[in-house]
Design an enzyme around this catalytic site. Structure first.
Site, PDB file in Angstrom:
ATOM      1  N   SER A   1       0.782  -1.217  -0.086  1.00 31.47           N
ATOM      2  CA  SER A   1      -0.050  -0.118   0.115  1.00 31.47           C
ATOM      3  C   SER A   1       0.737   1.346   0.050  1.00 31.47           C
ATOM      4  CB  SER A   1      -0.914   0.141   1.293  1.00 31.47           C
ATOM      5  OG  SER A   1      -0.147   0.117   2.516  1.00 31.47           O
TER       6      SER A   1
ATOM      7  N   ASP B   1       7.001   2.680   5.953  1.00 27.34           N
ATOM      8  CA  ASP B   1       7.022   1.977   4.649  1.00 27.34           C
ATOM      9  C   ASP B   1       6.822   2.925   3.629  1.00 27.34           C
ATOM     10  OD1 ASP B   1       6.133  -0.246   6.445  1.00 27.34           O
ATOM     11  OD2 ASP B   1       4.386  -0.760   5.274  1.00 27.34           O
TER      12      ASP B   1
END
Length: 405
Positions: free
Chosen positions: A147, A205
Site C-alpha cells: 500500500s 513504509d
C-alpha cells in the site's frame, strides 16, 4: 492539460531486524525490496480521469468537473500536516459509492486515489485529465509495503502532473530520481495516502518507498542509513494468514507477565539491529562472501529471539530448516505468526543451491522470489527501458512506450 506520459515505480519493504521490539521503543531496520509497484500516467480526453488497478479489480472513471466541485470543498479544510478528516473521507465514500467501513483492498485503494488526487489538485491546480494504471510485483497483505509503494507512486505522479515537482528524466537517461526536497514532498503526500488506508501508520513504509536503501526507525524517528549496498535475498511468503494486532498484543502480554525475562530479549533484539546497522554501513558497494558470516549469525540469533517472543510459527520453522539444509540462513520478516521470511544469499551461493531451496519451499505451498534488499526508492523510468511484462501490465505497447518517458 498534462500532455506527457509518465512511468514510475516504488519499492516494497521488509523489516530486516527489530520486529515487535520496535513497538517497545527499540531500533528496527527497514529495507527496500527490489519488488516494485509500477504506475503509468498518460494524458487522456479532456474532462475525464481514469484509475485502473488490475491486481485488485478496480477500473473507475469520473468526469473532472464533478471532481473539481468536490475539490473546492477540500481546499477550505485542507491541512496536509493532519490526517484526512472523517468528513472528507465520508464525502469521498459517498461520491464513489463505497460503503462506510469498507476495508477491502479495492475500496481503500480507490479512496486513497480520490483523496490524494483532490487534495493535491486543491493545493497545486486543477484536477488533471489522465489515465492512471498501477500494477505491482508485490503480494497484497503480506506485510511487504504494497500500500505504501502504491501511495508513493500516486504522490510522485500526481505532484509531477500538477507541476509541484519537476519531471527530472533527461534525454538519454533511462531512469531518474527527484531532488531531496522533492522526495520530502512526495513522502509527505504518500504518508497521507497511507493514513487513508491504515488510519495511523508509522510512516516507515512510505519512507522506504520514497528513499529506498535502508532506514533506521526508533520511537517515531526515521533515519536513512549511509551507503548500504544491494544484497541478494530469497523472499518467501508462507501464505499463512495472521493478525498483526493479535501478535503485537500477545507480545505485550508476555512482557507484562514476565518482565525480567522478556525485557532482556527486547534489549538483545535492539543490540542486533544496531550491530547490523554498523555492519551494513561498513560494507563496500560490492561485498565479498567474507562479509556475510556476521549478518547470517545475526539472522539466526534474531529468529530464536522472535520465537521466544511468541511470534514464530511451524511454517516459519519449516522455512528455516529447509533453507538451512542448503547452507542458507533465514528469519521471519514483519509480524510473524506465518507471513513472510527472508533468506540471505551470499555472492558465492550456488545457483543450484538457490534453485533447490526454492523448489523445496514451493513444494510446501510457499511462494518464493529471488530479489534484492537496499533497492532504490521512487524512480521515474523511460518506458522503453522497461520489460515487456511491465509494459503489458500497464497496458503500454512498445510503440507507445517509445513515445513517452
Amino acid at each position: 492539460m498534462w500532455r506527457r506520459g509518465l512511468v514510475l515505480s516504488a519499492p516494497g519493504k521488509a523489516i530486516l531486524h527489530g520486529e515487535h521490539a520496535v513497538v517497545h521503543g527499540k531500533v528496527a531496520l527497514a529495507v527496500a525490496l527490489d519488488l516494485r509497484t509500477f504506475l503509468s500516467l498518460q494524458p487522456c480526453a479532456e474532462g475525464s480521469i481514469h484509475i485502473r488497478l488490475p491486481g485488485v479489480g478496480v477500473a473507475r472513471s469520473w468526469d473532472t468537473c464533478s471532481l473539481q466541485a468536490l475539490c473546492r470543498g477540500f481546499a477550505a479544510g485542507l491541512d496536509e500536516s493532519k490526517a484526512p478528516s472523517a468528513e472528507q473521507l465520508d464525502a469521498l465514500r459517498e461520491f464513489a459509492g463505497i460503503a462506510a467501513g469498507a476495508s477491502a483492498p479495492e475500496s481503500l485503494a480507490t479512496l486513497a486515489f480520490l483523496y490524494m488526487c483532490l487534495a493535491i489538485s486543491a493545493k497545486y491546480g486543477d484536477v488533471p485529465s489522465v489515465d492512471v494504471v498501477v500494477w505491482s510485483e508485490l503480494p497484497l497483505g503480506a506485510g511487504l509495503g504494497s500500500s505504501a509503494a502504491y501511495s508513493v507512486c500516486l504522490a510522485a505522479a500526481l505532484l509531477t502532473a500538477s507541476g509541484a515537482i519537476s519531471c527530472p528524466l533527461k534525454e538519454g537517461q533511462s531512469t531518474a530520481r527527484w531532488s531531496e526536497e522533492e522526495l520530502t514532498l512526495i513522502n509527505s503526500w504518500a504518508f497521507q495516502g497511507e493514513r487513508v488506508i491504515h488510519g495511523n501508520p508509522s510512516g516507515v513504509d512510505n519512507a522506504v518507498g520514497t528513499w529506498g536503501g535502508a532506514l533506521r526507525y526508533q520511537s517515531g524517528k526515521i533515519t536513512p542509513l549511509k551507503r548500504v549496498p544491494m544484497l541478494r535475498i530469497l523472499l518467501t511468503n508462507t501464505k499463512v494468514p495472521r493478525s498483526t494486532k493479535v501478535l503485537v498484543a500477545g507480545v505485550k502480554e508476555k512482557i507484562l507477565k514476565f518482565p525480567a525475562v522478556m525485557n532482556p530479549v527486547l534489549d538483545s533484539i535492539d543490540a542486533i539491529s544496531q550491530e547490523c546497522q554498523s555492519v551494513l554501513e561498513a560494507l563496500p558497494a560490492d561485498p565479498s562472501p567474507d562479509s556475510y558470516p556476521v549478518l547470517e549469525e545475526l539472522f539466526d540469533i534474531n529468529q530464536h529471539h522472535l520465537d521466544v517472543l511468541g511470534v514464530g510459527h511451524p511454517s516459519l520453522d519449516r522455512l528455516c530448516r529447509l533453507t538451512a539444509s542448503h547452507g542458507l540462513h533465514s528469519k521471519l520478516t514483519g509480524a510473524g505468526g506465518g507471513g513472510c521470511g527472508i533468506t540471505l544469499l551470499r555472492p558465492d551461493t550456488s545457483p543450484l543451491a538457490v534453485e533447490a531451496a526454492k523448489q523445496d519451499l514451493c513444494a510446501c505451498g510457499f511462494e518464493c522470489w529471488e530479489t534484492n534488499i537496499g533497492a532504490p526508492g521512487v524512480t521515474l523510468h523511460r518506458s522503453s527501458s522497461l520489460s515487456a511484462a511491465v509494459l503489458h501490465a500497464l497496458s503500454l505497447s512498445p510503440a507507445s512506450a517509445s513515445a513517452s518517458h
